[in-house]
Write a protein that holds these residues in place. Structure first.
Motif, PDB file in Angstrom:
ATOM      1  N   SER A  13      -4.213  -8.781   3.749  1.00 59.52           N
ATOM      2  CA  SER A  13      -3.325  -7.705   4.171  1.00 59.52           C
ATOM      3  C   SER A  13      -4.156  -6.520   4.618  1.00 59.52           C
ATOM      4  O   SER A  13      -5.271  -6.305   4.157  1.00 59.52           O
ATOM      5  CB  SER A  13      -2.400  -7.281   3.031  1.00 59.52           C
ATOM      6  N   ALA A  15      -3.923  -2.247   5.680  1.00 57.66           N
ATOM      7  CA  ALA A  15      -3.168  -0.997   5.710  1.00 57.66           C
ATOM      8  C   ALA A  15      -4.015   0.058   6.409  1.00 57.66           C
ATOM      9  O   ALA A  15      -5.226   0.142   6.195  1.00 57.66           O
ATOM     10  CB  ALA A  15      -2.823  -0.538   4.300  1.00 57.66           C
ATOM     11  N   ILE A  32      -8.478   5.211  -2.645  1.00 58.40           N
ATOM     12  CA  ILE A  32      -7.849   3.949  -2.237  1.00 58.40           C
ATOM     13  C   ILE A  32      -7.321   3.198  -3.456  1.00 58.40           C
ATOM     14  O   ILE A  32      -6.186   2.712  -3.456  1.00 58.40           O
ATOM     15  CB  ILE A  32      -8.846   3.085  -1.433  1.00 58.40           C
ATOM     16  N   VAL A  33      -8.126   3.094  -4.509  1.00 57.77           N
ATOM     17  CA  VAL A  33      -7.704   2.398  -5.729  1.00 57.77           C
ATOM     18  C   VAL A  33      -6.485   3.081  -6.335  1.00 57.77           C
ATOM     19  O   VAL A  33      -5.514   2.423  -6.740  1.00 57.77           O
ATOM     20  CB  VAL A  33      -8.864   2.331  -6.752  1.00 57.77           C
ATOM     21  N   ARG A  35      -4.189   4.912  -4.823  1.00 59.80           N
ATOM     22  CA  ARG A  35      -3.005   4.665  -3.980  1.00 59.80           C
ATOM     23  C   ARG A  35      -2.490   3.249  -4.172  1.00 59.80           C
ATOM     24  O   ARG A  35      -1.287   3.008  -4.219  1.00 59.80           O
ATOM     25  CB  ARG A  35      -3.321   4.909  -2.504  1.00 59.80           C
ATOM     26  N   TYR A  36      -3.402   2.289  -4.276  1.00 67.63           N
ATOM     27  CA  TYR A  36      -2.998   0.897  -4.486  1.00 67.63           C
ATOM     28  C   TYR A  36      -2.329   0.730  -5.844  1.00 67.63           C
ATOM     29  O   TYR A  36      -1.260   0.135  -5.958  1.00 67.63           O
ATOM     30  CB  TYR A  36      -4.200  -0.043  -4.353  1.00 67.63           C
ATOM     31  N   ASN A  37      -2.967   1.253  -6.901  1.00 66.23           N
ATOM     32  CA  ASN A  37      -2.439   1.106  -8.258  1.00 66.23           C
ATOM     33  C   ASN A  37      -1.095   1.789  -8.445  1.00 66.23           C
ATOM     34  O   ASN A  37      -0.277   1.331  -9.240  1.00 66.23           O
ATOM     35  CB  ASN A  37      -3.441   1.628  -9.293  1.00 66.23           C
ATOM     36  N   MET A  41       0.536   2.434  -1.578  1.00 63.34           N
ATOM     37  CA  MET A  41      -0.026   1.786  -0.399  1.00 63.34           C
ATOM     38  C   MET A  41       0.691   0.475  -0.068  1.00 63.34           C
ATOM     39  O   MET A  41       0.613  -0.016   1.056  1.00 63.34           O
ATOM     40  CB  MET A  41      -1.521   1.520  -0.603  1.00 63.34           C
ATOM     41  N   LEU A  42       1.408  -0.107  -1.019  1.00 64.44           N
ATOM     42  CA  LEU A  42       2.043  -1.408  -0.789  1.00 64.44           C
ATOM     43  C   LEU A  42       3.021  -1.387   0.383  1.00 64.44           C
ATOM     44  O   LEU A  42       3.166  -2.379   1.087  1.00 64.44           O
ATOM     45  CB  LEU A  42       2.745  -1.881  -2.065  1.00 64.44           C
ATOM     46  N   MET A  45       1.145  -2.062   3.631  1.00 62.85           N
ATOM     47  CA  MET A  45       0.393  -3.302   3.788  1.00 62.85           C
ATOM     48  C   MET A  45       1.119  -4.260   4.731  1.00 62.85           C
ATOM     49  O   MET A  45       2.292  -4.548   4.560  1.00 62.85           O
ATOM     50  CB  MET A  45       0.195  -3.984   2.432  1.00 62.85           C
TER      51      MET A  45
END
Length: 67
Positions: A13, A15, A32-33, A35-37, A41-42, A45
């Motif tokens: 994926s 983004a 970045i971590v 935002r993902y956690n 960010m999902l 994607m």
């Protein structure tokens, strides 16, 4: 007859996100971590590539069946 088929794929994926310019490399990684956690960010994607890895099948004999 019942068969369970398992397909394994690798999904890549991608983004495109905006990151403040003044961040250090370590801060960019952490941004970045974070935002993902957080799940933020999902929504950004998009599936970029799907690679086929493997396929397998398990045949299950049911009562009264001859294989």
């Amino acid at each position: 007859m019942r068969v369970i088929v398992t397909v394994t794929e690798k999904i890549i994926s991608e983004a495109h996100i905006n990151i403040p310019d003044e961040l250090s490399e370590a801060d960019i990684r952490q941004h970045i971590v974070d935002r993902y956690n957080s799940g933020e960010m999902l929504t950004d994607m998009n599936i970029f590539q799907v690679d086929f890895e493997s396929i397998s099948a398990l045949v299950i004999k049911q009562a009264g069946e001859n294989l």
